[in-house]
Design a protein around this motif. Structure first.
Motif, PDB file in Angstrom:
ATOM      1  N   LYS A 147      -5.562  21.050  21.236  1.00  9.85           N
ATOM      2  CA  LYS A 147      -5.430  19.679  21.727  1.00  9.85           C
ATOM      3  C   LYS A 147      -6.130  18.732  20.760  1.00  9.85           C
ATOM      4  CE  LYS A 147      -5.511  21.063  26.605  1.00  9.85           C
ATOM      5  NZ  LYS A 147      -6.201  20.879  27.904  1.00  9.85           N
ATOM      6  N   ARG A 148      -5.537  17.530  20.647  1.00 12.75           N
ATOM      7  CA  ARG A 148      -6.151  16.509  19.799  1.00 12.75           C
ATOM      8  C   ARG A 148      -5.841  15.132  20.382  1.00 12.75           C
ATOM      9  NH1 ARG A 148      -5.665  15.610  13.243  1.00 12.75           N
ATOM     10  NH2 ARG A 148      -6.511  13.472  13.223  1.00 12.75           N
ATOM     11  N   TYR A 149      -6.871  14.304  20.412  1.00 15.74           N
ATOM     12  CA  TYR A 149      -6.738  12.945  20.912  1.00 15.74           C
ATOM     13  C   TYR A 149      -7.122  11.981  19.784  1.00 15.74           C
ATOM     14  CZ  TYR A 149      -6.596  15.219  25.462  1.00 15.74           C
ATOM     15  OH  TYR A 149      -6.255  16.021  26.534  1.00 15.74           O
ATOM     16  N   ASP A 150      -6.276  10.954  19.577  1.00 16.24           N
ATOM     17  CA  ASP A 150      -6.525   9.967  18.518  1.00 16.24           C
ATOM     18  C   ASP A 150      -6.367   8.564  19.095  1.00 16.24           C
ATOM     19  OD1 ASP A 150      -6.576  11.599  15.820  1.00 16.24           O
ATOM     20  OD2 ASP A 150      -4.894  12.400  16.981  1.00 16.24           O
ATOM     21  N   VAL A 151      -7.228   7.643  18.649  1.00 17.17           N
ATOM     22  CA  VAL A 151      -7.111   6.239  19.004  1.00 17.17           C
ATOM     23  C   VAL A 151      -7.640   5.433  17.824  1.00 17.17           C
ATOM     24  CG1 VAL A 151      -9.399   6.118  20.084  1.00 17.17           C
ATOM     25  CG2 VAL A 151      -7.639   4.469  20.742  1.00 17.17           C
ATOM     26  N   GLY A 152      -6.990   4.324  17.543  1.00 15.58           N
ATOM     27  CA  GLY A 152      -7.449   3.525  16.407  1.00 15.58           C
ATOM     28  C   GLY A 152      -6.529   2.348  16.114  1.00 15.58           C
ATOM     29  N   ALA A 153      -6.906   1.599  15.087  1.00 20.77           N
ATOM     30  CA  ALA A 153      -6.133   0.445  14.619  1.00 20.77           C
ATOM     31  C   ALA A 153      -5.654   0.734  13.209  1.00 20.77           C
ATOM     32  CB  ALA A 153      -6.985  -0.817  14.643  1.00 20.77           C
ATOM     33  N   SER A 154      -4.470   0.201  12.881  1.00 22.58           N
ATOM     34  CA  SER A 154      -3.901   0.496  11.566  1.00 22.58           C
ATOM     35  C   SER A 154      -3.182  -0.713  11.005  1.00 22.58           C
ATOM     36  CB  SER A 154      -2.918   1.675  11.668  1.00 22.58           C
ATOM     37  OG  SER A 154      -1.821   1.344  12.508  1.00 22.58           O
ATOM     38  N   VAL A 155      -3.137  -0.759   9.697  1.00 21.11           N
ATOM     39  CA  VAL A 155      -2.352  -1.744   8.949  1.00 21.11           C
ATOM     40  C   VAL A 155      -1.333  -0.956   8.148  1.00 21.11           C
ATOM     41  CG1 VAL A 155      -2.371  -3.514   7.163  1.00 21.11           C
ATOM     42  CG2 VAL A 155      -4.227  -3.404   8.829  1.00 21.11           C
ATOM     43  N   SER A 156      -0.057  -1.244   8.354  1.00 21.49           N
ATOM     44  CA  SER A 156       0.996  -0.421   7.759  1.00 21.49           C
ATOM     45  C   SER A 156       1.740  -1.181   6.680  1.00 21.49           C
ATOM     46  CB  SER A 156       1.977   0.033   8.843  1.00 21.49           C
ATOM     47  OG  SER A 156       3.029   0.796   8.289  1.00 21.49           O
ATOM     48  N   SER A 157       1.715  -0.638   5.469  1.00 20.84           N
ATOM     49  CA  SER A 157       2.537  -1.100   4.340  1.00 20.84           C
ATOM     50  C   SER A 157       2.480  -2.606   4.154  1.00 20.84           C
ATOM     51  CB  SER A 157       4.002  -0.646   4.519  1.00 20.84           C
ATOM     52  OG  SER A 157       4.075   0.760   4.567  1.00 20.84           O
ATOM     53  N   PHE A 158       1.267  -3.141   4.057  1.00 20.45           N
ATOM     54  CA  PHE A 158       1.127  -4.570   3.793  1.00 20.45           C
ATOM     55  C   PHE A 158       1.188  -4.811   2.292  1.00 20.45           C
ATOM     56  CE2 PHE A 158      -1.801  -8.109   2.733  1.00 20.45           C
ATOM     57  CZ  PHE A 158      -1.013  -9.131   3.221  1.00 20.45           C
ATOM     58  N   GLU A 159       2.102  -5.698   1.892  1.00 24.49           N
ATOM     59  CA  GLU A 159       2.310  -5.947   0.459  1.00 24.49           C
ATOM     60  C   GLU A 159       1.329  -6.998  -0.050  1.00 24.49           C
ATOM     61  OE1 GLU A 159       5.802  -7.460  -2.652  1.00 24.49           O
ATOM     62  OE2 GLU A 159       6.322  -6.886  -0.596  1.00 24.49           O
ATOM     63  N   LEU A 160       0.626  -6.665  -1.110  1.00 27.48           N
ATOM     64  CA  LEU A 160      -0.225  -7.630  -1.788  1.00 27.48           C
ATOM     65  C   LEU A 160       0.650  -8.446  -2.732  1.00 27.48           C
ATOM     66  CD1 LEU A 160      -3.307  -5.377  -2.610  1.00 27.48           C
ATOM     67  CD2 LEU A 160      -2.893  -6.798  -0.597  1.00 27.48           C
ATOM     68  N   ASP A 161       0.829  -9.704  -2.390  1.00 23.98           N
ATOM     69  CA  ASP A 161       1.846 -10.525  -3.060  1.00 23.98           C
ATOM     70  C   ASP A 161       1.288 -11.141  -4.347  1.00 23.98           C
ATOM     71  OD1 ASP A 161       4.371 -11.643  -3.285  1.00 23.98           O
ATOM     72  OD2 ASP A 161       3.841 -13.428  -2.135  1.00 23.98           O
ATOM     73  N   PHE A 162       0.937 -10.283  -5.311  1.00 24.45           N
ATOM     74  CA  PHE A 162       0.361 -10.778  -6.563  1.00 24.45           C
ATOM     75  C   PHE A 162       1.369 -11.589  -7.379  1.00 24.45           C
ATOM     76  CE2 PHE A 162      -2.502  -7.056  -5.912  1.00 24.45           C
ATOM     77  CZ  PHE A 162      -3.668  -7.785  -5.763  1.00 24.45           C
ATOM     78  N   PHE A 163       2.656 -11.259  -7.258  1.00 28.00           N
ATOM     79  CA  PHE A 163       3.674 -11.903  -8.096  1.00 28.00           C
ATOM     80  C   PHE A 163       4.558 -12.874  -7.302  1.00 28.00           C
ATOM     81  CE2 PHE A 163       2.639  -7.764  -9.924  1.00 28.00           C
ATOM     82  CZ  PHE A 163       2.173  -8.161 -11.167  1.00 28.00           C
ATOM     83  N   GLY A 164       4.169 -13.188  -6.071  1.00 35.10           N
ATOM     84  CA  GLY A 164       4.822 -14.250  -5.311  1.00 35.10           C
ATOM     85  C   GLY A 164       6.176 -13.916  -4.735  1.00 35.10           C
ATOM     86  N   ARG A 165       6.519 -12.630  -4.609  1.00 30.32           N
ATOM     87  CA  ARG A 165       7.830 -12.300  -4.044  1.00 30.32           C
ATOM     88  C   ARG A 165       7.934 -12.741  -2.588  1.00 30.32           C
ATOM     89  NH1 ARG A 165      10.850  -8.556  -1.241  1.00 30.32           N
ATOM     90  NH2 ARG A 165       8.940  -7.731  -0.313  1.00 30.32           N
ATOM     91  N   VAL A 166       6.926 -12.386  -1.794  1.00 28.93           N
ATOM     92  CA  VAL A 166       6.947 -12.748  -0.375  1.00 28.93           C
ATOM     93  C   VAL A 166       6.846 -14.266  -0.203  1.00 28.93           C
ATOM     94  CG1 VAL A 166       5.783 -12.442   1.844  1.00 28.93           C
ATOM     95  CG2 VAL A 166       5.962 -10.524   0.257  1.00 28.93           C
ATOM     96  N   LYS A 167       6.026 -14.903  -1.025  1.00 30.55           N
ATOM     97  CA  LYS A 167       5.890 -16.363  -0.950  1.00 30.55           C
ATOM     98  C   LYS A 167       7.211 -17.053  -1.270  1.00 30.55           C
ATOM     99  CE  LYS A 167       3.211 -20.292  -2.688  1.00 30.55           C
ATOM    100  NZ  LYS A 167       4.408 -21.112  -2.947  1.00 30.55           N
ATOM    101  N   SER A 168       7.917 -16.554  -2.271  1.00 36.22           N
ATOM    102  CA  SER A 168       9.203 -17.156  -2.636  1.00 36.22           C
ATOM    103  C   SER A 168      10.214 -17.000  -1.510  1.00 36.22           C
ATOM    104  CB  SER A 168       9.734 -16.516  -3.922  1.00 36.22           C
ATOM    105  OG  SER A 168       8.897 -16.812  -5.023  1.00 36.22           O
TER     106      SER A 168
END
Length: 487
Positions: A147-168
């Protein structure tokens, strides 16, 4: 003794990394936007000091104190109470305008979806896992259930927009949303003018129908008198048939105008979005009202860039295409994304939050395009071509607006004199009929001359109504093309 500092929790430190990256990554690889030069002349094509001035016609009815079209609300411009009710109902119920409003909601939702990519998405999860291990795989030689129990918070695949793709992409979505809002304003202006034109068209048909009906009744009485005279030999068969022709012509005209009026009412009902509460009533604007409606200062051609919502919408679409180039350029560069989780794990539920049960993971990922069979290059070419298309659309929109205003100004300088000339024709025909009737009563003129004068008077009356309608619709066109009708 140094004061003790409270250590930063691991969860806060873990989430601070992508948040700080999101705030710092504000660059964009989109080309610097520059508004294209307006492909029109510095003055309208129609020269008020040209032909109209040479013929002595009025060239500019706008006074120095007149308000611009964009500053004149439609309730100020259209003073007919019945028309005001119809326009208000159309703004409330017209399905095309309702669709335009819903398009704004759609574009706003798409913009909000795109904006969400600029910040990390934090998820809270809780899971229970049970697994059975067979005896031959177990170290104890007996089957076990883990048996295993897990609980927590996560951030999934957040893009660091160094080159402005998401901003554009976010900038493109914002420009698309603003273009949709401008398109709604343009649709509202068009709807106001269409309702007014449909209303006055129906009124013109009603006036023409009344003239045709009166003419038919008068000619029917004349035909009966001629028929009685023919029975006693006082009139010829030719006179009888000529009067019958005029009578039936008026009857045919009345029936045609009744059909056109009914169709105009149906068109008005469609624009309003519901059947009017009462039949259309009112009359064509008076000469004084028409003069006031035409007295709108046209301003400079450059004013159209800020007055016309359709031009502003085309420019916003151009800005969206320009921003998409930045996103296409950024696709050539590495894409860095972060996946992180912080929580607690335990083989038993009661020990889930015990000391030492904490767990975390941190998985940065860098993706660099090496070979994509020309996909990124094709996407960049596509974005650039679409921007060129948007530039052509923007320039064509300006040219179309420029032409519409020039046409409306040309109409303003001529339709008034055209109506005056047609009114003079009607008055001359009415006087001619009186003189011929007097000559006929004295035995000088023939009945055919009188019948011909009656026919030409009827045509002149109908043409005068059409001339007044043309003057009315040209005033509405001028108001619309200069950007009026939003308020």
């Amino acid at each position: 003794m140094k004061p003790m500092t409270k250590p930063v929790p691991r969860s806060a430190a873990l989430l601070a990394v992508p948040l700080a990256a999101a705030l710092l990554s504000a660059c964009s690889m989109a080309p610097t936007y520059e508004r294209p030069a307006a492909p029109v002349a510095n003055a309208y094509a129609f020269n008020p000091s040209g032909t109209a001035a040479k013929t002595g016609f009025a060239t500019n009815l706008a006074g120095p104190g007149q308000k611009a079209a964009v500053d004149t609300g439609w309730r100020e411009f259209f003073i007919d109470p019945r028309l005001q009710q119809l326009i208000a109902a159309a703004l409330e119920n017209n399905r095309d305008l309702r669709t335009a409003v819903l398009r704004i909601e759609e574009a706003r939702a798409l913009y909000n979806i795109q904006s969400a990519d600029r910040l990390p998405n934090v998820n809270l999860s809780a899971a229970e896992t049970r697994a059975k291990t067979p005896a031959f795989l177990s170290s104890s030689g007996q089957s076990t259930i883990g048996k295993r129990y897990d609980v927590g918070a996560s951030v999934s695949s957040f893009e660091l927009d160094f080159f402005g793709r998401v901003k554009s992409l976010n900038d493109a979505a914002l420009a698309t949303y603003l273009a949709t809002e401008e398109a709604r304003l343009a649709a509202q202006i068009a709807l106001v003018s269409q309702v007014a034109q449909a209303y006055y068209t129906e009124r013109a048909y009603a006036e023409q129908y009344a003239l045709a009906q009166q003419t038919y009744e008068a000619r029917a009485r004349t035909y009966k008198l001629t028929q009685q005279r023919a029975e006693v030999g006082a009139s010829s068969r030719l006179d009888l048939r000529s009067n019958e022709t005029l009578m039936e012509t008026a009857r045919a005209s009345a029936l045609a105008l009744a059909r056109q009026r009914a169709q105009a009412e149906n068109a008005l009902t469609l624009l309003v979005g519901q059947a009017p509460a009462a039949a259309a009533s009112g009359a064509m604007p008076s000469d004084l009202q028409l003069t006031a409606m035409h007295a709108i200062p046209e301003g400079l051609p450059s004013d159209l860039l800020t007055r016309r919502p359709d031009i502003r919408a085309a420019e916003q679409r151009l800005k969206a295409a320009n921003a998409n180039i930045g996103a296409a350029r950024a696709a050539f560069f590495p894409r860095i994304s972060l996946t992180a989780a912080l929580g607690s794990s335990s083989p038993s539920l009661h020990g889930l939050f015990d000391s030492g049960s904490g767990s975390w993971s941190f998985a940065p990922q860098l993706t660099l395009p090496i070979f994509d069979a020309g996909r990124n290059s094709a996407n960049l070419t596509l974005a650039e071509v679409r921007k060129n298309i948007a530039i052509a659309d923007y320039e064509k929109t300006i040219q179309t607006a420029f032409r519409e205003v020039a046409d409306a100004l040309a109409a303003r300088d001529y339709v008034g004199e055209q109506e005056a000339a047609q009114r003079a024709v009607q008055e001359a025909q009415a006087d001619r009929l009186k003189l011929l009737q007097l000559r006929f009563d004295n035995g000088v003129a023939s009945s055919l001359d009188v019948l011909d004068a009656q026919r030409e008077l009827f045509s002149a009356q109908q043409a005068l109504v059409q001339a007044r309608l043309l003057r009315t619709t040209s005033a509405i066109d001028l108001y619309r093309t200069l950007g009026g009708g939003v308020k």
